[in-house]
Design an enzyme around this catalytic site. Structure first.
Site, short mmCIF file in Angstrom:
data_model
loop_
_atom_site.label_atom_id
_atom_site.label_comp_id
_atom_site.label_asym_id
_atom_site.label_seq_id
_atom_site.Cartn_x
_atom_site.Cartn_y
_atom_site.Cartn_z
CB ILE A 166 0.48 1.27 -4.78
CG1 ILE A 166 0.57 -0.24 -4.72
CG2 ILE A 166 -0.36 1.72 -5.97
CD1 ILE A 166 1.17 -0.88 -5.93
CB VAL A 169 -0.96 -0.01 1.21
CG1 VAL A 169 -1.67 1.34 1.33
CG2 VAL A 169 -1.96 -1.13 1.07
CB ALA A 170 3.81 2.18 2.02
CD GLU A 229 -0.99 5.79 -2.67
OE1 GLU A 229 -0.66 6.11 -1.53
OE2 GLU A 229 -0.55 4.79 -3.28
CG ASP A 275 5.67 30.14 -41.53
OD1 ASP A 275 6.14 29.80 -42.63
OD2 ASP A 275 4.93 31.12 -41.38
#
Length: 378
Positions: A56, A53-54, A58, A100
């Protein structure tokens, strides 16, 4: 912009996926090490889940959004407005800049510096006709309009021929607007009981529609040797980094009911007008900085190839070993051949909007991220 946004999402997704897989692999390794050391299964399982969890990422979308917002703020301070956040990341990932020439690499401040006619004494007539075949207007004594046309009108005005006076003498009653395909424009004027057709445009295109040339004693037949001489003069002016405009005309007794491009045939050549457009300050240094950053800069312009090459060499775009190509030459090669050799080209001259699409697609086919800049980029 849709393609750029897609690229950014894909890049962020790849980063998140790789980080996630790495984190899960580490967590699995920690779990196995815990089992090998006889740590209780539930305890090591909870520790592994907590680690996953830590690890990942997110928070990655939030961090990316903040960084892109900072990028937009910094660009706004440089007078660059970005409508969508992902465009900042894509711009920073650019490997090719397609620019251009007029008004982007140059100052777009034209000034007539050279004129050519086959007979001396016809220069004033050349500037008169050139000034009439423009869409410029005069407001509060200032000439308003496109830079090339402003330069021609100003040159005629310097000789005492204002556009208002010229139109009073020869009223404009109709026109055929300029198009990038024809590379010409035409205006139609009433002159006594007749009509004068005035056409101005690219010399290499316009000269093919001329059968006569103007003299003080009337019109004379154009010979092949005179055509070759005109072409040579055009090339010499272009090599001087001048934008060259040709002017021609014809008088007719009856105006056809349908106004179309058939009026632009059997013309009388009047002369060539050469204008200088100095490079924009700081452009050469910016191109050199892009080169040091690994970004290739190419010029895409509608100008004559010799004019484009002369400017490109001054700015450091066209270097030893690089190739310049015209739109006409592009039409003769396949998409596959263009894609194979696209990195060799640094200057694209006499191109149409359709050519620009092919050029960008060819660069992208080689894995490049292409940024286009110019006053006519859509």
């Amino acid at each position: 912009m849709k393609h750029q946004k897609h690229l950014c999402k894909k890049d962020y997704g790849d980063v998140g996926k790789k980080l996630g897989i790495t984190a899960l692999a580490i967590c699995a390794l920690v779990f196995l090490i815990g089992l090998a050391r006889h740590i209780p299964v539930m305890e090591i399982f909870m520790a592994s889940v907590g680690l996953a969890v830590a690890a990942i990422p997110e928070g990655l979308p939030t961090v990316v959004t903040i960084m892109l917002s900072i990028g937009i703020t910094r660009m706004a301070r440089k007078n660059s407005i970005i409508r969508r956040l992902p465009a900042v990341e894509t711009l920073g990932s650019s490997t090719v800049i397609a620019s251009d020439k007029t008004g982007t690499l140059t100052q777009n401040k034209m000034q007539v510096t050279k004129i050519f006619t086959l007979e001396n004494g016809s220069q004033e007539q050349l500037l008169k006709l050139g000034a009439m075949c423009t869409d410029c207007t005069t407001q509060n004594g200032q000439i308003e309009g496109e830079a090339t046309e402003k330069a021609i009108v100003q040159a005629a005005q310097n000789l005492g021929n204002t556009k208002t006076d010229l139109y009073n003498e020869m009223p404009r009653i109709n026109d055929i607007p300029f198009s990038s395909e024809r590379k010409m424009m035409t205006t139609i004027h009433k002159i006594g009981n007749k009509y004068r057709i005035i056409t101005k445009g690219a010399p290499d295109v316009l000269i093919k529609r001329c059968n006569y040339y103007s003299t003080q004693n009337g019109e004379k037949k154009l010979t092949p040797s005179e055509v070759s001489y005109i072409v040579k003069q055009n090339e010499q002016m272009a090599m001087m980094a001048l934008r060259v405009i040709a002017v021609a005309y014809k008088d007719i007794d009856i105006l056809p009911q349908k106004i179309d491009t058939s009026l632009e045939n059997n013309l009388t050549f009047c002369g060539l007008i050469g204008m200088i457009d100095p490079p924009r300050e700081g452009v050469k240094n910016a191109i050199a900085e892009c080169k040091r950053a690994g970004i290739k800069t190419v010029m895409i312009t509608g100008d004559h190839i010799l004019t484009a090459k002369a400017i490109a060499e001054k700015l450091g775009i066209l270097k030893f070993g690089d190739v310049a190509i015209t739109g006409q030459e592009l039409d003769k090669i396949s998409d596959e051949e263009l894609e194979k050799n696209i990195m060799k080209y640094s200057v694209f001259a006499r191109v149409s909007p359709e050519h620009k699409v092919r050029i960008v697609k060819a660069f992208r086919s080689q894995g490049n991220v292409v940024a286009m800049t110019g006053d006519r980029c859509k």
